[in-house]
Motif scaffolding. Structure first.
Motif, PDB file in Angstrom:
ATOM      1  N   GLN A  39       0.822  -1.211   0.000  1.00 32.84           N
ATOM      2  CA  GLN A  39       0.000   0.000   0.000  1.00 32.84           C
ATOM      3  C   GLN A  39       0.858   1.264   0.000  1.00 32.84           C
ATOM      4  O   GLN A  39       0.417   2.303  -0.464  1.00 32.84           O
ATOM      5  CB  GLN A  39      -0.938   0.005   1.208  1.00 32.84           C
ATOM      6  CG  GLN A  39      -2.052  -1.006   1.087  1.00 32.84           C
ATOM      7  CD  GLN A  39      -2.874  -1.118   2.363  1.00 32.84           C
ATOM      8  OE1 GLN A  39      -2.414  -0.790   3.451  1.00 32.84           O
ATOM      9  NE2 GLN A  39      -4.086  -1.609   2.217  1.00 32.84           N
ATOM     10  N   ASN A  87      -5.943  -9.029  -1.172  1.00 32.21           N
ATOM     11  CA  ASN A  87      -6.590  -7.973  -0.390  1.00 32.21           C
ATOM     12  C   ASN A  87      -6.435  -6.611  -1.062  1.00 32.21           C
ATOM     13  O   ASN A  87      -7.352  -5.803  -1.051  1.00 32.21           O
ATOM     14  CB  ASN A  87      -6.009  -7.920   1.022  1.00 32.21           C
ATOM     15  CG  ASN A  87      -6.418  -9.101   1.862  1.00 32.21           C
ATOM     16  OD1 ASN A  87      -7.308  -9.857   1.508  1.00 32.21           O
ATOM     17  ND2 ASN A  87      -5.754  -9.282   2.986  1.00 32.21           N
ATOM     18  N   VAL A  88      -5.269  -6.353  -1.647  1.00 34.47           N
ATOM     19  CA  VAL A  88      -5.038  -5.086  -2.345  1.00 34.47           C
ATOM     20  C   VAL A  88      -5.963  -4.979  -3.548  1.00 34.47           C
ATOM     21  O   VAL A  88      -6.594  -3.946  -3.783  1.00 34.47           O
ATOM     22  CB  VAL A  88      -3.560  -4.950  -2.779  1.00 34.47           C
ATOM     23  CG1 VAL A  88      -3.366  -3.763  -3.703  1.00 34.47           C
ATOM     24  CG2 VAL A  88      -2.655  -4.836  -1.567  1.00 34.47           C
ATOM     25  N   GLU A  90      -8.822  -6.527  -4.071  1.00 35.63           N
ATOM     26  CA  GLU A  90     -10.208  -6.378  -3.620  1.00 35.63           C
ATOM     27  C   GLU A  90     -10.483  -4.951  -3.141  1.00 35.63           C
ATOM     28  O   GLU A  90     -11.538  -4.384  -3.436  1.00 35.63           O
ATOM     29  CB  GLU A  90     -10.520  -7.382  -2.515  1.00 35.63           C
ATOM     30  CG  GLU A  90     -10.625  -8.801  -3.033  1.00 35.63           C
ATOM     31  CD  GLU A  90     -10.793  -9.827  -1.931  1.00 35.63           C
ATOM     32  OE1 GLU A  90     -10.793  -9.458  -0.732  1.00 35.63           O
ATOM     33  OE2 GLU A  90     -10.921 -11.021  -2.265  1.00 35.63           O
ATOM     34  N   ALA A  91      -9.551  -4.367  -2.413  1.00 37.43           N
ATOM     35  CA  ALA A  91      -9.728  -2.994  -1.935  1.00 37.43           C
ATOM     36  C   ALA A  91      -9.788  -2.013  -3.091  1.00 37.43           C
ATOM     37  O   ALA A  91     -10.619  -1.090  -3.099  1.00 37.43           O
ATOM     38  CB  ALA A  91      -8.593  -2.620  -0.974  1.00 37.43           C
ATOM     39  N   ASN A  92      -8.938  -2.203  -4.091  1.00 38.43           N
ATOM     40  CA  ASN A  92      -8.957  -1.325  -5.259  1.00 38.43           C
ATOM     41  C   ASN A  92     -10.257  -1.479  -6.051  1.00 38.43           C
ATOM     42  O   ASN A  92     -10.799  -0.501  -6.547  1.00 38.43           O
ATOM     43  CB  ASN A  92      -7.747  -1.602  -6.172  1.00 38.43           C
ATOM     44  CG  ASN A  92      -6.461  -1.068  -5.601  1.00 38.43           C
ATOM     45  OD1 ASN A  92      -6.459  -0.167  -4.763  1.00 38.43           O
ATOM     46  ND2 ASN A  92      -5.353  -1.626  -6.028  1.00 38.43           N
ATOM     47  N   LYS A  93     -10.757  -2.684  -6.130  1.00 36.75           N
ATOM     48  CA  LYS A  93     -12.017  -2.934  -6.835  1.00 36.75           C
ATOM     49  C   LYS A  93     -13.175  -2.196  -6.148  1.00 36.75           C
ATOM     50  O   LYS A  93     -13.975  -1.536  -6.805  1.00 36.75           O
ATOM     51  CB  LYS A  93     -12.303  -4.430  -6.881  1.00 36.75           C
ATOM     52  CG  LYS A  93     -13.564  -4.793  -7.620  1.00 36.75           C
ATOM     53  CD  LYS A  93     -13.771  -6.294  -7.620  1.00 36.75           C
ATOM     54  CE  LYS A  93     -15.100  -6.640  -8.263  1.00 36.75           C
ATOM     55  NZ  LYS A  93     -15.381  -8.074  -8.194  1.00 36.75           N
ATOM     56  N   VAL A  94     -13.223  -2.288  -4.836  1.00 32.48           N
ATOM     57  CA  VAL A  94     -14.267  -1.605  -4.080  1.00 32.48           C
ATOM     58  C   VAL A  94     -14.143  -0.084  -4.247  1.00 32.48           C
ATOM     59  O   VAL A  94     -15.132   0.607  -4.442  1.00 32.48           O
ATOM     60  CB  VAL A  94     -14.206  -2.003  -2.579  1.00 32.48           C
ATOM     61  CG1 VAL A  94     -15.099  -1.095  -1.732  1.00 32.48           C
ATOM     62  CG2 VAL A  94     -14.611  -3.462  -2.407  1.00 32.48           C
ATOM     63  N   ALA A  95     -12.912   0.418  -4.186  1.00 28.80           N
ATOM     64  CA  ALA A  95     -12.690   1.856  -4.335  1.00 28.80           C
ATOM     65  C   ALA A  95     -13.125   2.348  -5.705  1.00 28.80           C
ATOM     66  O   ALA A  95     -13.694   3.438  -5.836  1.00 28.80           O
ATOM     67  CB  ALA A  95     -11.231   2.188  -4.104  1.00 28.80           C
TER      68      ALA A  95
END
Length: 98
Positions: A39, A87-88, A90-95
């Motif tokens: 990150q 996890n990175v 998935e977080a970028n997808k949500v963002a």
């Protein structure tokens, strides 16, 4: 007085070594360390490779300093590194969806 410069790669190796030496939850500790390191950097292939190389180097140092079950410890560390990029992503997808 010259300010001290901290090499982020050496710091990452040291933190990985400590995670392997001191924690019972090696997978979780290495995952969290890898996730934070990813990150803080650009998600280029070069940077991802650098993080992985330094985590592995630190893990090897930690294992060499007294862990009894080397195979399980390294397996847990590799699994933790494997969890972090997911996890990175998935977080970028949500963002991006918001």
């Amino acid at each position: 007085m010259k300010p001290s410069t901290i090499n982020p790669d050496e710091m990452l190796k040291s933190m990985a070594a400590q995670a392997v030496k001191q924690h019972e939850q090696v997978r979780t500790s290495i995952r969290d360390l890898t996730l934070k390191a990813l990150q803080m950097r650009d998600l280029s292939l070069e940077q991802i490779n650098s993080v992985v190389r330094n985590i592995i180097a630190g893990g090897n140092i930690g294992v060499g300093e007294g862990r009894t079950d080397t195979q399980k410890t390294l397996s847990d560390a590799l699994a933790g590194m494997d969890d972090a990029p997911l996890n990175v992503v998935e977080a970028n997808k949500v963002a991006l969806q918001n």
